[in-house]
Design an enzyme around this catalytic site. Sequence first.
Site, short mmCIF file in Angstrom:
data_model
loop_
_atom_site.label_atom_id
_atom_site.label_comp_id
_atom_site.label_asym_id
_atom_site.label_seq_id
_atom_site.Cartn_x
_atom_site.Cartn_y
_atom_site.Cartn_z
N GLN A 172 28.67 49.52 38.93
CA GLN A 172 28.09 48.20 39.13
C GLN A 172 27.13 48.21 40.31
O GLN A 172 27.45 48.73 41.37
CB GLN A 172 29.19 47.17 39.42
N HIS A 202 24.95 47.69 35.36
CA HIS A 202 25.56 46.36 35.39
C HIS A 202 24.50 45.29 35.67
O HIS A 202 24.22 44.46 34.85
CB HIS A 202 26.69 46.27 36.42
N ASP A 205 25.11 43.28 32.35
CA ASP A 205 25.93 42.08 32.17
C ASP A 205 25.03 40.89 32.47
O ASP A 205 24.50 40.76 33.58
CB ASP A 205 27.11 42.13 33.14
N GLU A 240 26.56 43.05 27.95
CA GLU A 240 27.82 42.35 28.13
C GLU A 240 27.59 40.85 28.28
O GLU A 240 26.71 40.43 29.01
CB GLU A 240 28.52 42.90 29.38
N ASP A 242 33.51 40.01 27.09
CA ASP A 242 34.15 39.93 28.41
C ASP A 242 34.88 38.60 28.54
O ASP A 242 36.10 38.54 28.50
CB ASP A 242 33.12 40.12 29.52
N GLN A 278 35.74 44.68 26.63
CA GLN A 278 36.17 45.03 27.97
C GLN A 278 37.66 44.70 28.10
O GLN A 278 38.07 43.56 27.88
CB GLN A 278 35.42 44.29 29.08
N LYS A 314 39.92 44.17 30.69
CA LYS A 314 39.83 43.90 32.13
C LYS A 314 41.24 43.97 32.70
O LYS A 314 42.00 43.01 32.66
CB LYS A 314 39.17 42.55 32.38
#
Length: 411
Positions: free
Chosen positions: A172, A194, A236, A273, A307, A329, A331
Site C-alpha cells: 500500500q 493501492h 483501491d 478494488e 472489499d 479480499q 480482510k
Amino acid sequence: MTEIANVTAVVTTGGYYFDDKEAIVANAEQDGFLYNGQAVTSGYTDVRQPAEAASVIIELEDGRTALGDCTAVQYSGFGGRDAFFTAEDHLDEIETTISEALVGRDASAFTTNVEILSDIADTEELHTAVRYGVSQALLDAAATASAQTMTEVISTEYGIDRAPQPVPIFCQSGSDRRRNAEKMILKEVPVLPHGLFNSVDEIGQEGEQLLEYLDWLSGRVTELGSPEYDPTFHVDIYGTVGEIFAPPYDRDEVIDYFAALDDAASPYSLQIESPIEAGSRDEQIHVLGALRDGLTECSVPVDIIADEFCNTYDDVTAFVDSGAVDIVQIKTPDLGEITASIDAVQYCENTDTRAYLGGSCAETDVSARVCAQVALATQPAQILARPGMGVDEGYQIVANEMARTSYRISN
C-alpha cells in the site's frame, strides 16, 4: 502434552491510524496528516486517531509464551464491521472469561482451542478484534508446543499436502502514491500500489487523474524495473466510479472508462478494488456483478475486487457463489478467528474467484507474521504487506517471515 497455564493481555499500539470514513466522506477536510471536522461514527473522538491493539500473551506450563495481537482495520466501525475498537475495554474478558476457558487445555490442539473461543464468542459477543488476536496466540501456542512452524500446524490440521511457496505480496502506498510506488518498483513488489484514491477529488471529476496516474506508473515500472519484472497493478478507488457514473454500471460509458484504465496500465495487468460502494451486501454484489458482466462481454481485462460488505466468512462465500467479482479480499481482522480466514481462502479454491488475504495498515508486526504463515499454508493469490503505509516496513515483515518459514520447512 503441554498445557496452557495462563492468558493475559496488554494494551499496545496499532501500525497506523483509525479513520472515521463516514466523517471523511461527509464533512472532514484534510489538514496536513490530520483531518478537520466532526467525528460521525460511534466511538471516534476525532476523525483520525492512533490505532490501538491488545497483545495477548499465552503462557505455557513450561514457561514458554505465545503471542497474538487484537487489532481492527483502519476504518474501524464502518461498513458493517464491529464497533470501534478500544483495547482497554477488552482486557478483562481476555484475562477472565477467555483465560478460564483455555487454562489447562492442550496447547497443541489449535482448532479445538479456537472452537472453544468461538463458543465464548457466541454467548459473550466478543469483538472480532479479540477473536482475531486470541486465535493468533492459539496458533502460535500450538506451533510452540509442537516444535513446528505455524504453517505446518495449519497444514497438518487442515490436511493440506503441498510444499509452501512464498505468496505474491501487495503493498500500500498511502496518499504518497508516487514516491512509495517508486520504492515498490525498486524492490520489485509483485502487486502494487493501492493508491488510496478515496475521493472524487483524488480520482478526478471524470476519473482523469486515475488515468494519468496509471499511465505514469506504467512508464516508471518500464523505466526502473528489470526486464523480468512484470507486476500486477492493484488500485483501491473506494467507490468513486459509483460517484462519477450513474447506474447501470454495464453501460457503454462505464465500460469505456475501464477500457481506458486498462490502456493506461498497459502492458501490465490491472485489478480494481471497490470501484462502486452500495448500501448493503446484496446491493454490492448486484452492482459489482453488473460491472463485471459488462467488462466480460466487452473483453475488457480489468479484474474487480470486493472489499466493502465482504467482512465475514459468510460474506466471502456469498461473493464467491455469486460470481460477481474476480477477487475477494479476506480482510483478516474483520473475519475474527484466524480459522475463518483459513476457511475463506480454501473456499475460493477451484472457483473462478481468487483469494486475496488482506488486512489493514492498522495491524501490527505480530498479526502480520501470523498472516504470512497462513498465506504459506493456504496459498492465496496475494497477501497484503502490513502494518503501516511506509512500504518498506510492512513489506520486509511479511516477505522475511515467508522466506524464513519456507527455509525452515524445506530444511
